[in-house]
Design a protein around this motif. Sequence first.
Motif, PDB file in Angstrom:
ATOM      1  N   LYS A 109       0.823  -1.208   0.000  1.00 25.39           N
ATOM      2  CA  LYS A 109       0.000   0.000   0.000  1.00 25.39           C
ATOM      3  C   LYS A 109       0.859   1.261   0.000  1.00 25.39           C
ATOM      4  CE  LYS A 109      -4.276  -1.820   1.846  1.00 25.39           C
ATOM      5  NZ  LYS A 109      -5.281  -1.794   2.916  1.00 25.39           N
ATOM      6  N   ARG A 110       2.069   1.172   0.526  1.00 25.41           N
ATOM      7  CA  ARG A 110       2.967   2.327   0.547  1.00 25.41           C
ATOM      8  C   ARG A 110       3.789   2.471  -0.731  1.00 25.41           C
ATOM      9  NH1 ARG A 110       4.021   0.366   5.928  1.00 25.41           N
ATOM     10  NH2 ARG A 110       5.961  -0.493   5.122  1.00 25.41           N
ATOM     11  N   TRP A 111       3.797   1.431  -1.552  1.00 23.74           N
ATOM     12  CA  TRP A 111       4.579   1.483  -2.793  1.00 23.74           C
ATOM     13  C   TRP A 111       4.043   2.533  -3.749  1.00 23.74           C
ATOM     14  CZ3 TRP A 111       5.900  -3.876  -5.276  1.00 23.74           C
ATOM     15  CH2 TRP A 111       6.759  -4.584  -4.434  1.00 23.74           C
ATOM     16  N   ARG A 112       4.926   3.016  -4.608  1.00 26.89           N
ATOM     17  CA  ARG A 112       4.509   3.897  -5.694  1.00 26.89           C
ATOM     18  C   ARG A 112       3.646   3.106  -6.680  1.00 26.89           C
ATOM     19  NH1 ARG A 112       8.693   8.330  -6.790  1.00 26.89           N
ATOM     20  NH2 ARG A 112       9.831   8.320  -4.828  1.00 26.89           N
ATOM     21  N   ARG A 113       2.770   3.816  -7.351  1.00 30.61           N
ATOM     22  CA  ARG A 113       1.858   3.174  -8.304  1.00 30.61           C
ATOM     23  C   ARG A 113       2.624   2.391  -9.370  1.00 30.61           C
ATOM     24  NH1 ARG A 113      -3.715   2.466  -9.653  1.00 30.61           N
ATOM     25  NH2 ARG A 113      -3.571   1.479 -11.657  1.00 30.61           N
ATOM     26  N   ALA A 114       3.696   2.949  -9.898  1.00 32.20           N
ATOM     27  CA  ALA A 114       4.475   2.282 -10.949  1.00 32.20           C
ATOM     28  C   ALA A 114       5.033   0.947 -10.457  1.00 32.20           C
ATOM     29  CB  ALA A 114       5.604   3.191 -11.426  1.00 32.20           C
ATOM     30  N   TRP A 115       5.445   0.872  -9.194  1.00 28.13           N
ATOM     31  CA  TRP A 115       5.973  -0.382  -8.653  1.00 28.13           C
ATOM     32  C   TRP A 115       4.873  -1.433  -8.559  1.00 28.13           C
ATOM     33  CZ3 TRP A 115       8.883   1.931  -3.838  1.00 28.13           C
ATOM     34  CH2 TRP A 115       9.923   2.767  -4.280  1.00 28.13           C
ATOM     35  N   LYS A 116       3.684  -1.003  -8.169  1.00 26.22           N
ATOM     36  CA  LYS A 116       2.555  -1.939  -8.077  1.00 26.22           C
ATOM     37  C   LYS A 116       2.215  -2.489  -9.464  1.00 26.22           C
ATOM     38  CE  LYS A 116       0.669   0.712  -4.255  1.00 26.22           C
ATOM     39  NZ  LYS A 116      -0.380   1.633  -3.829  1.00 26.22           N
TER      40      LYS A 116
END
Length: 95
Positions: free
Chosen positions: A68-75
Amino acid sequence: MPYYVYILANKPHGAIYIGSARDLRNRLEQHAAGIPDSHTQKYNIKTLVYFEVHNEVIDAVHQERRLKRWRRAWKEELIAKSNPGWRDIRDQIPL
């Protein structure tokens, strides 16, 4: 008993939801039924695009919080690695 961390999406690169559950199939049924006033209902998020299995609940909860804390691009990269077409993968949930 396994615990799951999962990502749902409404379309490729669209709205997503990250959660964890002990019974993933049941949890997906709840999302499909439309939990009133929820993020998944508001954005019609029902497609299982990613999941991972953990042996301990604490590991699943920590991973959920981490994602949930990851950047959108990483997800999106995480999803694309195992599911480049962002297709529904419910059929891959272990019995």
